[in-house]
Design an enzyme around this catalytic site. Structure first.
Site, PDB file in Angstrom:
ATOM      1  N   GLY A  89       0.726  -1.158   0.149  1.00  0.00           N
ATOM      2  CA  GLY A  89      -0.009   0.074   0.022  1.00  0.00           C
ATOM      3  C   GLY A  89       1.092   1.354   0.138  1.00  0.00           C
ATOM      4  N   GLY A  91       1.696   2.794  -2.749  1.00  0.00           N
ATOM      5  CA  GLY A  91       1.084   3.561  -3.997  1.00  0.00           C
ATOM      6  C   GLY A  91       1.811   2.965  -5.389  1.00  0.00           C
ATOM      7  N   SER A  92       2.193   2.050  -5.645  1.00  0.00           N
ATOM      8  CA  SER A  92       2.912   1.457  -6.618  1.00  0.00           C
ATOM      9  C   SER A  92       2.161   2.026  -7.989  1.00  0.00           C
ATOM     10  CB  SER A  92       3.271   0.086  -6.700  1.00  0.00           C
ATOM     11  OG  SER A  92       1.980  -0.841  -6.759  1.00  0.00           O
ATOM     12  N   ASP A 136      -1.828  10.608  -3.778  1.00  0.00           N
ATOM     13  CA  ASP A 136      -0.799   9.509  -3.908  1.00  0.00           C
ATOM     14  C   ASP A 136       0.133   9.905  -5.202  1.00  0.00           C
ATOM     15  OD1 ASP A 136      -3.190   8.954  -5.084  1.00  0.00           O
ATOM     16  OD2 ASP A 136      -3.080   6.830  -4.581  1.00  0.00           O
TER      17      ASP A 136
END
Ligand code: MEV
Length: 304
Positions: A89, A91-92, A136
């Site tokens: 989590g 934020g790829s 993000d």
């Protein structure tokens, strides 16, 4: 010719969920990056080599938008690699989207400002996910520590500093859309109660902004604890995250909270340097995994 760009992952420090409803949040970029290598391929179709399957849609859409904007006909080959898995989590998807635009703009020698990269990337993620504030994307693009309002209405760099953070992964992959929808349902049926929680979160975010600027970390920690309690009231925490947060505080953290949509992923603890090891041990003892991440990382960039 090959071009390589990278963008950082992120951690939400304050204001998740409320940010979807127009309130501000504070997000920081972390030194775990997503790398995108781009080349003109000479083949008929674009080729994407992205071991994390989830990301190939984001890359594909970014290529389409970029080519449309600049009327480009060539096919490209894109390869991605991450310092982190999309499971934690950090934020790829956002990072890979932002890095793809940067790599393509350099490959085709087309200038894109950071604001343009943010806007294009936000559009791509909205098309794929249908929701999200874009915090993000902002972290991946601009880096640092940002005071952010949904859609990029405000993006203010908070002269951030490296925080003494411990990041704990719950071992559970969060389903962000599920939790965003859950809050939306509650917002419909219990509007004044939920709005009241958002107002309180809003207040915390503003105080946290000053706390961070003043480097008053015990104050920031206490605001984190309050933010976590409000997220529990919103119904987005899970027992594992609560245990990790509680264990951190008992082990001497200034404060701790879940970070992100809830339902899993990571929690963060702000700790005095001398308590770092004991907080890490406490998190591991209740089943958490420590994620090695330094905040306030640089935004999107071309790699040599
Ligand atoms: C998810 O990491 C954070 C949320 O606020 C959603 C968003 O801002 O896009 C829940």
């Amino acid at each position: 010719m090959k071009v390589k760009a990278s963008a950082p992952g992120k951690l939400m420090l304050f204001g998740e969920h409320a940010v979807v409803y127009g309130y501000p949040c504070i997000v920081t970029a972390v030194d775990k990056r997503l790398y995108v290598e781009a080349a003109i391929s000479g083949k008929k179709e674009d080729e994407i080599i992205s071991p994390q399957v989830k990301e190939s849609r984001f890359v594909l859409e970014s290529i389409t938008h970029f080519k449309e904007k600049f009327a480009i006909q060539d096919s490209v080959k894109i390869e991605t690699r991450g310092d982190f898995s999309h499971n934690v989590g950090l934020g790829s998807s956002s990072a890979v989207t932002v890095a793809t635009f940067k790599a393509l703009s350099s490959l085709f020698n087309k200038s894109l400002t950071l604001r343009e990269i943010f806007d294009l990337s936000y559009q791509v993620t909205l098309e794929i996910q249908g929701l999200g504030s874009g915090f993000d994307i902002a972290a991946a693009t601009f880096g640092g520590t940002l005071y952010f309002v949904a859609g990029g209405k405000t993006i203010e760099q908070l002269d951030g500093n490296k925080l003494s953070l411990v990041v704990g992964y719950s071992g559970v992959k969060a389903d962000t859309p599920f939790y965003v929808r859950k809050v939306a349902e509650n917002f419909k049926t219990r509007k004044s109660e939920i709005k009241n929680i958002f107002e309180k979160i809003n207040n915390l975010v503003k105080l946290a902004k000053h706390g961070l600027l003043d480097k008053n970390y015990s104050r920031v920690g206490s605001l984190m604890n309050q933010n976590h309690k409000l997220l529990r009231k919103l119904g987005v925490s899970i027992p594992k995250l609560d245990e990790m947060v509680k264990a951190s505080i008992l082990a001497g953290a200034w404060g701790a909270k879940l970070s992100g949509a809830g339902g899993g992923d990571c929690m963060i603890a702000l700790v005095p340097a001398e308590k770092k090891t004991s907080v890490e041990e406490a998190i591991k003892k209740v089943g958490g995994e420590i994620v090695d991440a330094i905040n306030n990382a640089q935004g999107v960039r071309i790699e040599k």
